[in-house]
Motif scaffolding. Structure first.
Motif, PDB file in Angstrom:
ATOM      1  N   GLN A 131       0.831  -1.210   0.000  1.00 40.05           N
ATOM      2  CA  GLN A 131       0.000   0.000   0.000  1.00 40.05           C
ATOM      3  C   GLN A 131       0.869   1.266   0.000  1.00 40.05           C
ATOM      4  O   GLN A 131       0.554   2.239  -0.684  1.00 40.05           O
ATOM      5  N   LEU A 132       1.970   1.234   0.735  1.00 38.96           N
ATOM      6  CA  LEU A 132       2.887   2.387   0.779  1.00 38.96           C
ATOM      7  C   LEU A 132       3.366   2.718  -0.634  1.00 38.96           C
ATOM      8  O   LEU A 132       3.366   3.874  -1.054  1.00 38.96           O
ATOM      9  N   PHE A 133       3.711   1.679  -1.407  1.00 36.30           N
ATOM     10  CA  PHE A 133       4.227   1.930  -2.760  1.00 36.30           C
ATOM     11  C   PHE A 133       3.114   2.279  -3.743  1.00 36.30           C
ATOM     12  O   PHE A 133       3.350   3.005  -4.708  1.00 36.30           O
ATOM     13  N   ARG A 134       1.916   1.794  -3.466  1.00 40.32           N
ATOM     14  CA  ARG A 134       0.764   2.242  -4.278  1.00 40.32           C
ATOM     15  C   ARG A 134       0.562   3.741  -4.087  1.00 40.32           C
ATOM     16  O   ARG A 134       0.307   4.483  -5.036  1.00 40.32           O
ATOM     17  N   LEU A 135       0.683   4.192  -2.841  1.00 40.12           N
ATOM     18  CA  LEU A 135       0.497   5.623  -2.544  1.00 40.12           C
ATOM     19  C   LEU A 135       1.620   6.471  -3.152  1.00 40.12           C
ATOM     20  O   LEU A 135       1.403   7.618  -3.519  1.00 40.12           O
ATOM     21  N   LEU A 136       2.810   5.872  -3.265  1.00 40.24           N
ATOM     22  CA  LEU A 136       3.926   6.603  -3.879  1.00 40.24           C
ATOM     23  C   LEU A 136       3.751   6.757  -5.390  1.00 40.24           C
ATOM     24  O   LEU A 136       4.439   7.540  -6.024  1.00 40.24           O
ATOM     25  N   SER A 137       2.821   5.977  -5.957  1.00 38.12           N
ATOM     26  CA  SER A 137       2.562   6.159  -7.395  1.00 38.12           C
ATOM     27  C   SER A 137       1.144   6.691  -7.606  1.00 38.12           C
ATOM     28  O   SER A 137       0.574   6.567  -8.688  1.00 38.12           O
ATOM     29  N   ASP A 138       0.570   7.287  -6.560  1.00 30.94           N
ATOM     30  CA  ASP A 138      -0.784   7.857  -6.637  1.00 30.94           C
ATOM     31  C   ASP A 138      -0.789   9.047  -7.602  1.00 30.94           C
ATOM     32  O   ASP A 138       0.160   9.826  -7.642  1.00 30.94           O
ATOM     33  N   SER A 139      -1.871   9.178  -8.349  1.00 34.67           N
ATOM     34  CA  SER A 139      -1.936  10.277  -9.337  1.00 34.67           C
ATOM     35  C   SER A 139      -2.178  11.633  -8.667  1.00 34.67           C
ATOM     36  O   SER A 139      -1.949  12.680  -9.261  1.00 34.67           O
ATOM     37  N   ASP A 140      -2.635  11.610  -7.402  1.00 30.40           N
ATOM     38  CA  ASP A 140      -2.884  12.860  -6.680  1.00 30.40           C
ATOM     39  C   ASP A 140      -1.573  13.346  -6.044  1.00 30.40           C
ATOM     40  O   ASP A 140      -0.983  12.659  -5.212  1.00 30.40           O
ATOM     41  N   LEU A 141      -1.132  14.548  -6.426  1.00 29.15           N
ATOM     42  CA  LEU A 141       0.149  15.091  -5.952  1.00 29.15           C
ATOM     43  C   LEU A 141       0.196  15.219  -4.429  1.00 29.15           C
ATOM     44  O   LEU A 141       1.214  14.936  -3.793  1.00 29.15           O
ATOM     45  N   ASN A 142      -0.940  15.623  -3.821  1.00 28.17           N
ATOM     46  CA  ASN A 142      -0.981  15.771  -2.351  1.00 28.17           C
ATOM     47  C   ASN A 142      -0.729  14.443  -1.653  1.00 28.17           C
ATOM     48  O   ASN A 142      -0.058  14.384  -0.626  1.00 28.17           O
ATOM     49  N   VAL A 143      -1.308  13.373  -2.220  1.00 25.16           N
ATOM     50  CA  VAL A 143      -1.118  12.040  -1.631  1.00 25.16           C
ATOM     51  C   VAL A 143       0.369  11.666  -1.700  1.00 25.16           C
ATOM     52  O   VAL A 143       0.958  11.208  -0.717  1.00 25.16           O
ATOM     53  N   LEU A 144       0.972  11.899  -2.857  1.00 24.96           N
ATOM     54  CA  LEU A 144       2.391  11.570  -3.036  1.00 24.96           C
ATOM     55  C   LEU A 144       3.266  12.345  -2.045  1.00 24.96           C
ATOM     56  O   LEU A 144       4.119  11.772  -1.366  1.00 24.96           O
ATOM     57  N   MET A 145       3.021  13.655  -1.930  1.00 24.45           N
ATOM     58  CA  MET A 145       3.838  14.487  -1.026  1.00 24.45           C
ATOM     59  C   MET A 145       3.702  14.044   0.428  1.00 24.45           C
ATOM     60  O   MET A 145       4.689  13.977   1.165  1.00 24.45           O
ATOM     61  N   LYS A 146       2.478  13.755   0.850  1.00 27.05           N
ATOM     62  CA  LYS A 146       2.269  13.333   2.242  1.00 27.05           C
ATOM     63  C   LYS A 146       2.873  11.943   2.490  1.00 27.05           C
ATOM     64  O   LYS A 146       3.363  11.653   3.583  1.00 27.05           O
TER      65      LYS A 146
END
Length: 279
Positions: A131-146
């Protein structure tokens, strides 16, 4: 008024519950209120109930408030942790709603800040590396930054850095490589280089950088980048690798010297940017 507002959290009317949550969310932006009214009225208890089962419009505001209640100076942080917040927040990061994903990861980021090893381990276990790596490739920039912020907070203080990198090092290095190679903005790449600098501060974790020529070449590349923020972040990586008093520093210095790092440093010491020049 506080009693009335808190009671509003359990009203049957969605409109009233939403209004109560919005009001408390505004109050939760005050450090003083977090330390006084929120503590006196144990606001976190009814809030955790709201978060278990509410429509998205309420969940978004309630989870924003939870982010504030999890800041390191908030007395509610401890009891929230003990009441199963980690699982709840990890669940939010899987939401279809990007605002809930952002708040879930943001709250985990606040929770991990200067936290003890046990809390960090709980977060990693509940979230799962997948899940951590899914979030690191999230299309939402805010999700990636957080998510990068969470990773940076997890990888702080030496024993924690070494512990996490000994179990998750391979995947974390892969994620860092992908982000530094990808089409990302300056802020994303700066955060990623800061994560590398934290890894470089580990005792055994350093080896994961020193034995990875691809990563070393990327650090070298960013030292010569046109953006000062990225040059500074890359330089932090180098300085954490070469402290004289640390074991193996001579070998690390020799390897970096052979790569041409000293030449780049000579060039940067002539930089018109005073900060860059000092570093």
């Amino acid at each position: 008024m506080m009693d009335r507002i808190v009671t509003g959290l359990s009203e049957s009317s969605v409109k009233v519950r939403l209004a109560a949550v919005r009001c408390l969310h505004s109050l939760s932006r005050s450090v003083q209120q977090l330390r006084t009214s929120f503590q006196d009225h144990a606001v976190w208890k009814p809030l955790m109930k709201v978060l278990q089962n509410a429509p998205d419009e309420i969940l978004v505001v309630a989870s924003s408030m939870l982010c504030n209640l999890l800041l390191e100076f908030s007395p509610s942080k401890e009891p929230i942790l003990e009441s199963g917040a980690v699982e709840l927040l990890c669940g939010l990061t899987q939401s279809e709603n990007p605002a809930l994903r952002v708040n879930g990861i943001w709250a985990l980021m606040n929770m991990a800040f200067q936290a003890e090893q046990k809390i960090k381990a709980d977060i990693l276990r509940s979230l799962s590396t997948e899940q951590l790596f899914r979030l690191l490739s999230d299309s939402d920039l805010n999700v990636l930054m957080k998510t990068l912020g969470l990773l940076r907070n997890l990888l702080s203080t030496r024993p924690h850095i070494d512990k996490i990198m000994s179990t998750h090092g391979k995947q974390i290095m892969q994620a860092v490589t992908l982000i530094l190679e990808g089409e990302h903005n300056i802020e994303v790449k700066e955060q990623t280089l800061c994560i590398l600098a934290n890894i470089a501060d580990g005792t055994t974790a350093k080896d994961l950088i020193m034995t990875n020529d691809d990563i070393l070449q990327k650090i070298k590349y960013y030292m010569g980048h046109s953006h000062v923020k990225l040059q500074l972040a890359a330089m932090f990586c180098i300085s954490n690798l070469i402290w004289n008093e640390e074991e193996g520093s001579q070998e690390r210095q020799d390897k970096l010297r052979d790569m041409g790092i000293v030449d780049i440093l000579h060039k940067l010491s002539q930089s018109p940017d005073s900060n860059l020049c000092d570093k």
